[in-house]
Design an enzyme around this catalytic site. Structure first.
Site, short mmCIF file in Angstrom:
data_model
loop_
_atom_site.label_atom_id
_atom_site.label_comp_id
_atom_site.label_asym_id
_atom_site.label_seq_id
_atom_site.Cartn_x
_atom_site.Cartn_y
_atom_site.Cartn_z
N CYS A 233 0.86 -1.19 0.00
CA CYS A 233 0.00 0.00 0.00
C CYS A 233 0.89 1.23 0.00
CB CYS A 233 -0.98 -0.02 1.17
SG CYS A 233 -0.21 -0.13 2.81
N ARG A 238 -2.18 -0.92 5.52
CA ARG A 238 -3.39 -1.41 4.85
C ARG A 238 -3.10 -2.76 4.18
NH1 ARG A 238 -4.89 3.71 1.24
NH2 ARG A 238 -2.65 4.07 1.46
#
Lengths: 277, 96
Positions: A233, A238
């Protein structure tokens, strides 16, 4: 490994708030959120101060992880339940650390802080006191961590899953839209990466979708799970959530998280970058 | 609980000319609500999410275009459509 071995719901946590062998740990992007309030008896791990090397860009080493967990009063045989804001982004990131350093029993609270709040469950200000332990970590498990050269080598051969939002993937944004956009790196994504935003793994309340829904998501996006996968990410939190989905919920052992992610890759000289969808 | 503040958070120190800002507040009966606001793009894809502040405020740094704001608070979900422009800040008041 079954889903309940790695993921627990709020009722499960609520019933164990006073169990000394279950340690609830809050890990938030907003590191001050814990000060406002938190689940009763939860301790805090600060993803910036506690989990990062204070000088170079890397995370804490084995000795550092041992010192951290010892100071937090976490023992090797404790069940650790991680939760946090932002749909468990940083709780997932911490989960990945706990697995990297070999903790036996670690789980995520499904839905994290948001679901707990939306359910109007109790949050307190008082901080628990846990006696220090002598925690022993395992050497870092490199099978779940990817580095930049792994990513370059994976272009066009392995699965690369970019879990950022479509606008970050295409290069229209350089950071999640709750952060200012001034960044030094180039916009775009790693060539051959598929954009499967982390949010597709979760419901609006932050809980994970069912295993069947998750499997269908990755199949529909053309990810051959038999092939090795690297998720990335912007800074690796994430993608830690997507790593959790693929490696822990769907039991795909050939999945790595690239924690250098776009802030590293997008700053490298000479590497290929694609723009657009 | 402090009262709700109209508009978004203070813009001091923010480079407004180069940002595309969507901000505002979430209230219930004119009182701030603790909850979350999601930013969805024109295809309904999740782009970002923030918790509301103690005064019910939120802010996003987006890009010019159409967006959906989705307020998630205990017992309610409310969507609002907005159009954002670079160099301006788009104020949105969401009553739930």
């Amino acid at each position: 490994m079954s889903r309940s071995d790695v993921l627990v719901d709020a009722d499960w946590v609520q019933a164990r708030l006073d169990d000394p062998k279950v340690v609830i740990v809050e890990v938030d992007e907003d590191t001050a959120a814990y000060d406002k309030n938190h689940i009763r008896n939860a301790v805090r791990i600060d993803w910036k101060k506690d989990l990062q090397d204070p000088v170079r860009r890397d995370f804490i080493d084995q000795a550092g992880f041992e010192a951290l967990l010892s100071a937090k009063g976490i023992a090797n045989d404790d069940t650790v339940v991680l939760y946090g804001g932002n749909n468990n982004w940083f709780a997932s990131y911490a989960y990945w650390y706990f697995k990297l350093y070999g903790h036996g029993d670690v789980r995520l609270l499904d839905g994290g802080r948001k679901k707990w709040e939306l359910d109007s469950r109790e949050l307190v200000v008082e901080q628990p006191q846990r006696a220090a332990t002598q925690y022993t970590a395992q050497p870092a498990d490199s099978s779940i961590r990817a580095f930049r050269d792994d990513v370059i080598d994976a272009i066009g051969t392995l699965n690369l899953v970019d879990v950022r939002s479509p606008d970050e993937f295409s290069g229209k944004l350089l950071a999640p839209a709750h952060l200012p956009q001034e960044q030094s790196q180039r916009p775009g994504h790693v060539p051959s990466a598929k954009n499967i935003p982390w949010a597709k793994n979760a419901n609006d309340d932050g809980t994970f979708k069912s295993d069947d829904e998750l499997k269908a998501l990755y199949e529909a996006e053309g990810v051959d799970l038999a092939t090795d996968t690297i998720a990335y990410c912007r800074i690796g939190e994430r993608s830690a959530l997507t790593w959790f989905v693929l490696h822990e919920l769907l039991d795909q052992q050939n999945v790595k998280n690239y924690d250098g992610s776009w802030t590293e890759y997008g700053s490298l000289v000479g590497v290929p970058i694609e723009l657009g969808n | 609980m402090c009262g709700a503040k109209a508009g978004g958070p203070d813009l001091a120190g923010v480079d407004v000319a180069n940002e595309t800002i969507i901000q505002g507040s979430v209230t219930r009966n004119e009182e701030p609500v603790n909850g979350y606001v999601r930013l969805l793009d024109e295809n309904g894809e999740f782009t970002a999410e923030v918790p509301t502040s103690a005064t019910g405020q939120f802010r996003f740094f987006a890009r010019p275009g159409k967006w959906t704001l989705r307020a998630l608070v205990p017992g309610a979900t409310v969507d609002r459509q907005v159009v954002a422009t670079q160099g301006e800040f788009t104020e949105v008041a969401i009553a739930v």
